[in-house]
Design an enzyme around this catalytic site. Structure first.
Site, PDB file in Angstrom:
ATOM      1  N   GLU A 113      20.411  35.113  45.422  1.00 45.68           N
ATOM      2  CA  GLU A 113      19.830  35.135  44.075  1.00 45.68           C
ATOM      3  C   GLU A 113      19.487  36.576  43.720  1.00 45.68           C
ATOM      4  O   GLU A 113      19.459  37.447  44.590  1.00 45.68           O
ATOM      5  CB  GLU A 113      18.592  34.221  44.001  1.00 45.68           C
ATOM      6  CG  GLU A 113      18.974  32.745  43.912  1.00 45.68           C
ATOM      7  CD  GLU A 113      17.795  31.809  43.740  1.00 45.68           C
ATOM      8  OE1 GLU A 113      18.017  30.709  43.245  1.00 45.68           O
ATOM      9  OE2 GLU A 113      16.669  32.163  44.108  1.00 45.68           O
ATOM     10  N   HIS A 230      12.917  32.694  32.421  1.00 49.58           N
ATOM     11  CA  HIS A 230      14.190  32.524  33.139  1.00 49.58           C
ATOM     12  C   HIS A 230      15.321  32.762  32.138  1.00 49.58           C
ATOM     13  O   HIS A 230      15.282  32.242  31.027  1.00 49.58           O
ATOM     14  CB  HIS A 230      14.282  31.119  33.730  1.00 49.58           C
ATOM     15  CG  HIS A 230      15.311  30.999  34.810  1.00 49.58           C
ATOM     16  ND1 HIS A 230      16.658  31.073  34.552  1.00 49.58           N
ATOM     17  CD2 HIS A 230      15.187  30.838  36.139  1.00 49.58           C
ATOM     18  CE1 HIS A 230      17.322  30.949  35.698  1.00 49.58           C
ATOM     19  NE2 HIS A 230      16.448  30.804  36.687  1.00 49.58           N
ATOM     20  N   ARG A 276      15.318  39.136  36.825  1.00 49.10           N
ATOM     21  CA  ARG A 276      15.235  38.165  35.729  1.00 49.10           C
ATOM     22  C   ARG A 276      14.749  38.718  34.402  1.00 49.10           C
ATOM     23  O   ARG A 276      15.253  38.351  33.346  1.00 49.10           O
ATOM     24  CB  ARG A 276      14.226  37.087  36.132  1.00 49.10           C
ATOM     25  CG  ARG A 276      14.886  35.890  36.622  1.00 49.10           C
ATOM     26  CD  ARG A 276      13.906  34.889  37.088  1.00 49.10           C
ATOM     27  NE  ARG A 276      14.610  34.183  38.133  1.00 49.10           N
ATOM     28  CZ  ARG A 276      14.133  33.196  38.826  1.00 49.10           C
ATOM     29  NH1 ARG A 276      12.909  32.777  38.605  1.00 49.10           N
ATOM     30  NH2 ARG A 276      14.860  32.604  39.727  1.00 49.10           N
ATOM     31  N   HIS A 337       9.140  30.227  32.307  1.00 49.44           N
ATOM     32  CA  HIS A 337       9.500  29.604  33.578  1.00 49.44           C
ATOM     33  C   HIS A 337       8.374  29.635  34.604  1.00 49.44           C
ATOM     34  O   HIS A 337       8.164  28.658  35.318  1.00 49.44           O
ATOM     35  CB  HIS A 337      10.727  30.346  34.132  1.00 49.44           C
ATOM     36  CG  HIS A 337      11.276  29.782  35.390  1.00 49.44           C
ATOM     37  ND1 HIS A 337      11.804  28.504  35.461  1.00 49.44           N
ATOM     38  CD2 HIS A 337      11.399  30.307  36.645  1.00 49.44           C
ATOM     39  CE1 HIS A 337      12.237  28.274  36.693  1.00 49.44           C
ATOM     40  NE2 HIS A 337      11.987  29.344  37.437  1.00 49.44           N
ATOM     41  N   ARG A 372       7.910  37.821  39.733  1.00 46.62           N
ATOM     42  CA  ARG A 372       8.179  37.090  40.981  1.00 46.62           C
ATOM     43  C   ARG A 372       9.643  37.200  41.376  1.00 46.62           C
ATOM     44  O   ARG A 372      10.539  37.013  40.559  1.00 46.62           O
ATOM     45  CB  ARG A 372       7.815  35.620  40.793  1.00 46.62           C
ATOM     46  CG  ARG A 372       8.128  34.757  41.988  1.00 46.62           C
ATOM     47  CD  ARG A 372       7.718  33.326  41.715  1.00 46.62           C
ATOM     48  NE  ARG A 372       8.503  32.749  40.648  1.00 46.62           N
ATOM     49  CZ  ARG A 372       9.547  31.946  40.824  1.00 46.62           C
ATOM     50  NH1 ARG A 372       9.960  31.632  42.026  1.00 46.62           N
ATOM     51  NH2 ARG A 372      10.189  31.455  39.789  1.00 46.62           N
TER      52      ARG A 372
END
Ligand code: FAD
Ligand code: SIN
Length: 525
Positions: A113, A230, A276, A337, A372
């Site tokens: 990711e 997100h 992100r 998100h 995060r």
């Protein structure tokens, strides 16, 4: 007759269940109050997976480094070290408790990711990681005879006396009436607040109740301005924003604009696997540039057989909208998100209010900083859920439950709360819209000031407790965002687009006190 138990856990996601097991395994009586059915939580919908140091080419230092980079200078290094070093043990324990992560030839498989320097994400049933973890944890919790799991028990406030949290007020699902439950300590595991926004990947339970309850009880809240959006939620007119996992880009998915052009190269050299916040802002910029409401996720370079096996839930859900993920371009846009901010805790889940502990997305532990790292929150829920349970237990040794109950008079006074409002739906709709338009991915002084003015106006009405909680939380996010005159991680100010060294501090908000700052999240009690 007042209800009592040794410990109250609010919420049955990964953090709540893990902390309940920690307490019950030591012989304590635990009541888990949860708003909906036990499995309904953000945890249940987690797709991509859980980041953990378990593969041969990985180590704790690398995971720590990736987490610190993503956190944009605001992580608490000790909290991150705790997460990555203890995380492996808790994941192994979860496997021992029956969690079935995906394997090939008997060996665990890891996916990629964004912003991870290694393939370190474990997943289950392809894209149903959270569901599998919840299944295993509920089974483990049910094996503990000391855990009472109470679904559909909505908690609205915390009972505080002599500056200590002593219990909760909740709506008894059977009596259909408010009740009090007293305990030696309360562990708040109510998750995040994605529902504050008009467009969100979060289920309807994620309204941030625990954050508001803690605030009204007098606990400190930290870094409320940091919200993660997100980049890729499925954007179908009038449908809820279903998440299309970042793991899809990890497996080779490409973002295209309405002309079919791959555009991420114009914004960041890491392309679709940039952090992100950068991908989300790039999508917004591209939508504005091309005058559209969405861009497209293109998975067509991968075979249908692979995609169906790797992302079964996403494959089936898209099919309901007549989209074949192997053949069609998938319309996506960003959605709220995850909340990096929340109840300020030390490394053991202690809040700044005695008797109140917290774990999971409701907290600000210092693990995530301003942004995060993908797939770090399931891990955080496990590690800090267990730690909060252990600390509550240790700190309560020697306490006597009979000192915790209120007299009838005190209870009557405490129950003197605002009348229910008939405006709840309208209030929420309005707040969500204002949050999306003015406290969203791009913010500035004017938009935030206008939002705050509107929230203050709404708060003057005679609201129910839950509406008051909702609008208060919105106000905390907007106030933090207005104060932070810089751009960092998930917080982007159009009028202050640079990161500023003098803002490398945490914002701390507490009821009836001016905003203050702190260099660290962790505190001495
Ligand atoms: P939750 O799992 O949200 O649980 C909160 C609990 O509190 C729920 O049981 C809720 O009903 C209860 N509750 C709330 N309010 C009240 C109240 N007033 N009274 C009583 N009970 C209450 N993270 C990852 O690490 N990896 C992923 O792949 C990933 N994918 C995600 C996909 C989606 C679609 C979403 C929404 C999130 C994802 N996340 C992922 C984030 C992650 O799922 C959450 O941060 C994490 O699960 C939070 O766990 P928690 O236990 O703190 O809260
Ligand atoms: C995803 O699967 O993209 C979500 C992962 C996360 O939020 O950590």
């Amino acid at each position: 007759m007042a209800l009592e138990t040794d410990f109250i856990v609010i919420g049955s996601g990964v953090a709540g269940l893990r902390s309940a097991v920690e307490l019950a395994a030591a012989g304590a009586r635990v009541t888990v109050l949860t708003k909906d059915k036990a499995s309904e939580s953000n945890t249940e919908y987690a797709q991509g997976g859980v980041a953990v140091v378990l593969s041969d080419d990985d180590n704790a230092e690398l995971h720590e480094e990736d987490t610190l980079v993503a956190g944009a200078g605001l992580c608490d290094p000790e909290a991150v070290e705790t997460l990555v070093t203890e995380g492996t043990r808790y994941i192994k324990q979860l496997i021992d408790w029956g969690t079935e992560f995906d394997r090939e030839g008997g060996r665990l498989v890891f996916t990629q990711e964004a912003a991870h320097s290694r393939r370190r994400i474990l997943h289950a049933h392809g894209d149903s990681t959270g569901k599998e973890i919840v299944r295993a944890l509920i089974a483990r919790a049910r094996a503990e005879k000391n855990i009472v799991l109470m679904p559909f028990a909505n908690t609205e406030s915390l009972i505080v006396r002599d500056e200590r949290c002593r219990g909760v007020r909740f709506l008894d699902p059977i009596l259909r009436a408010p009740r009090e439950l007293f305990a030696k300590a309360v562990i708040l595991c109510t998750g995040g607040a994605g529902q504050l926004y008009q467009h969100t990947t979060n289920p309807s339970v994620a309204t941030g109740d625990g954050m508001a309850m803690a605030y009204f009880a007098g606990a400190e809240m930290a870094d409320m301005e940091f919200v993660q959006f997100h980049p890729t939620a499925l954007n179908i007119e009038k449908a809820p924003r279903f998440l299309l996992s970042e793991a899809m880009r990890g497996e080779g998915g490409i973002l295209r604009n309405k002309y079919g052009e791959r555009f991420m190269g114009n914004y960041d050299e890491r392309l679709e696997l940039a952090p992100r916040d950068i991908v989300s802002r790039s999508i917004v910029a591209e939508m504005r540039r091309t005058g559209t409401r969405n861009v497209f996720l293109d998975m067509t370079a991968l075979s249908e057989e692979f995609l169906k096996e790797r992302f079964p839930k996403i494959y089936e859900t898209c099919k309901m909208y007549d989209l074949n993920i192997a053949k069609d371009l998938l319309p996506v846009s960003p959605a709220s998100h995850y909340c990096m901010g929340g109840v300020r805790t030390d490394l053991h889940g202690r809040s700044t209010l005695a008797g109140l502990y917290a774990a999971g997305e409701v907290t600000c532990t210092g693990v995530h900083g301003a942004n995060r790292l993908a797939s770090n929150s399931l891990l955080e829920g496990l590690v800090f859920g267990a730690r909060a349970g252990a600390a509550a237990l240790a700190d309560s040794a020697g306490l006597d439950l009979k000192d915790f109950k209120e007299t009838d008079d005190e209870r009557r006074a405490a129950n003197d709360e605002p009348a229910p409002d008939g405006l709840a739906t309208a209030v929420r709709k309005r707040v969500k819209r204002v949050m999306w338009e003015r406290v969203g991915i791009l913010r500035d002084r004017d938009s935030l000031t206008r939002a705050l003015r509107e929230f203050e106006q709404i708060a003057r009405a005679n609201l129910s407790v839950s509406s008051r909680n909702f609008v208060t939380l919105a106000r905390l996010v907007a106030a933090g965002a207005l104060w932070r005159e810089e751009s960092r991680g998930g917080h982007y100010r159009l009028d202050f687009p640079e990161r500023r060294e003098d803002f490398r501090v945490h914002s701390i908000q507490r009821k009836d006190a001016p905003m203050k700052t702190s260099e660290r999240i962790n505190f001495e009690q």
